[in-house]
Design a protein around this motif. Structure first.
Motif, mmCIF file in Angstrom:
data_model
loop_
_atom_site.group_PDB
_atom_site.id
_atom_site.type_symbol
_atom_site.label_atom_id
_atom_site.label_comp_id
_atom_site.label_asym_id
_atom_site.label_seq_id
_atom_site.Cartn_x
_atom_site.Cartn_y
_atom_site.Cartn_z
ATOM 1 N N THR A 224 76.797 -55.690 -93.400
ATOM 2 C CA THR A 224 76.174 -56.969 -93.765
ATOM 3 C C THR A 224 76.499 -58.056 -92.753
ATOM 4 N N THR A 225 77.453 -57.810 -91.862
ATOM 5 C CA THR A 225 77.857 -58.816 -90.879
ATOM 6 C C THR A 225 77.394 -58.480 -89.467
ATOM 7 N N ILE A 226 76.670 -57.369 -89.300
ATOM 8 C CA ILE A 226 76.214 -56.966 -87.966
ATOM 9 C C ILE A 226 75.234 -58.008 -87.414
ATOM 10 N N SER A 227 75.409 -58.331 -86.164
ATOM 11 C CA SER A 227 74.507 -59.293 -85.529
ATOM 12 C C SER A 227 74.354 -58.955 -84.056
ATOM 13 N N GLY A 228 73.228 -59.339 -83.491
ATOM 14 C CA GLY A 228 72.981 -59.138 -82.075
ATOM 15 C C GLY A 228 72.533 -60.432 -81.433
ATOM 16 N N ASP A 229 72.239 -60.368 -80.160
ATOM 17 C CA ASP A 229 71.766 -61.579 -79.501
ATOM 18 C C ASP A 229 70.315 -61.852 -79.888
ATOM 19 N N ILE A 230 69.758 -62.926 -79.370
ATOM 20 C CA ILE A 230 68.427 -63.355 -79.776
ATOM 21 C C ILE A 230 67.347 -62.345 -79.395
ATOM 22 N N ASN A 231 67.575 -61.579 -78.351
ATOM 23 C CA ASN A 231 66.603 -60.573 -77.941
ATOM 24 C C ASN A 231 66.674 -59.322 -78.814
ATOM 25 N N GLN A 232 67.886 -58.916 -79.164
ATOM 26 C CA GLN A 232 68.051 -57.720 -79.982
ATOM 27 C C GLN A 232 67.554 -57.950 -81.399
ATOM 28 N N GLY A 233 67.907 -59.069 -81.995
ATOM 29 C CA GLY A 233 67.429 -59.407 -83.326
ATOM 30 C C GLY A 233 67.827 -58.388 -84.368
ATOM 31 N N ASP A 234 66.849 -58.002 -85.202
ATOM 32 C CA ASP A 234 67.120 -57.095 -86.327
ATOM 33 C C ASP A 234 67.328 -55.650 -85.877
ATOM 34 N N GLY A 235 67.005 -55.333 -84.639
ATOM 35 C CA GLY A 235 67.182 -53.968 -84.161
ATOM 36 C C GLY A 235 68.618 -53.508 -84.233
ATOM 37 N N VAL A 236 69.553 -54.415 -83.970
ATOM 38 C CA VAL A 236 70.977 -54.067 -84.037
ATOM 39 C C VAL A 236 71.388 -53.754 -85.476
ATOM 40 N N LYS A 237 70.910 -54.547 -86.419
ATOM 41 C CA LYS A 237 71.241 -54.302 -87.827
ATOM 42 C C LYS A 237 70.718 -52.937 -88.274
ATOM 43 N N LEU A 238 69.482 -52.636 -87.924
ATOM 44 C CA LEU A 238 68.899 -51.355 -88.314
ATOM 45 C C LEU A 238 69.631 -50.192 -87.658
ATOM 46 N N ALA A 239 70.046 -50.367 -86.419
ATOM 47 C CA ALA A 239 70.839 -49.333 -85.757
ATOM 48 C C ALA A 239 72.166 -49.128 -86.481
ATOM 49 N N GLY A 240 72.773 -50.221 -86.932
ATOM 50 C CA GLY A 240 74.019 -50.129 -87.682
ATOM 51 C C GLY A 240 73.836 -49.389 -88.992
#
Length: 270
Positions: A224-240
């Protein structure tokens, strides 16, 4: 092939596709940056961004280790407590046997939120707040009732001649239990282990109540705390989310056959 069978098969395929498509979207979106998700949310986009997974893994690597430890401990407690109690109910006659068994099964009917506060008070008083063991023991105790029900039915289905032959050879109860019953009960043990492990791994509410800070945070909270930079966006959360699901998927695929077999045999007395 009959027309009716073709229709049923097509219906099953359509239902399966509809059910799995959200997972497909999550998978393909995990390889995208934010603009790709906005421009093409329903299918693959190139190039693939594997840095989403690297970024997500860095943030949840330690929580995954915590969750593996908590789940392994909880499953071990559940299996040991369930198997020993179920063996006693299946093999022996003692006063109020049916009453005690019914009382244990009744514990399955108690909603988790009813015992949430008492469990928290007990764990805190015992000095287990914000510890890995404090996350594992209460859920394990809760799932033991289910394990007792499934294992007792399975144990009673074992041939009585096995017990009698072992007793004639001079085997004691502990030897019979560990040398005969447990090896023959791998399917039901796998069933209880997977079902309880799944619940412990995904126990968001209890983990939220009994932990604070990052040291012992499980992965169910960390995602619930995963975050990426402005370019990655929600892709990082979904990868997590995908990374966090891999340990359970691996466990399930390794134990699919005994899991299905144990679920069937534990539900119906043979």
């Amino acid at each position: 092939m009959k027309k009716g069978s073709i229709g049923v098969n097509l219906a099953v395929i359509v239902i399966f596709a509809i059910s799995m498509y959200p997972f497909f979207v999550m998978l393909v979106s995990a390889f995208k940056h934010q603009m790709q998700i906005y421009e093409n949310p329903w299918f693959f986009s190139v190039p693939f961004y594997f840095d989403n997974f690297r970024s997500a893994f860095k943030q949840i690597a330690n929580p995954i280790v915590n969750s593996i430890f908590v789940t392994a401990m909880g499953v071990a407690v559940t299996v040991v407590a369930s198997s020993t109690a179920a063996y006693a109910f299946a093999r022996y006659s003692f006063p109020f046997k049916n009453f005690f068994y019914t009382f244990i099964i009744m514990l399955m009917m108690i909603p988790g939120f009813v015992i949430l506060v008492p469990q928290f008070i007990n764990i805190k008083d015992m000095g287990m707040y914000n510890t890995l063991i404090g996350q594992a023991i209460p859920p394990a105790a809760s799932y033991t009732a289910m394990g007792v029900m499934l294992m007792r039915t399975f144990f009673e289905g074992l041939s009585k001649s096995l017990y009698e032959a072992a007793e004639m050879e001079g085997a004691k109860d502990f030897r019979i239990f560990t040398g005969i019953v447990i090896p023959l009960s791998k399917p039901i043990i796998a069933t209880v282990a997977i079902m309880s492990g799944l619940q412990i791994w995904n126990n968001f509410v209890w983990s939220l109540v009994v932990t604070s800070g990052d040291k012992v945070m499980p992965v169910i909270l960390a995602i619930t705390t995963i975050s990426g930079d402005i370019n990655q966006g929600d892709g990082v959360k979904l990868a997590g989310y995908i990374i966090a699901s891999l340990p359970l998927l691996i466990l399930f695929f390794m134990a699919t056959k005994p899991f299905v077999s144990g679920l069937t045999q534990g539900a119906v007395k043979g």
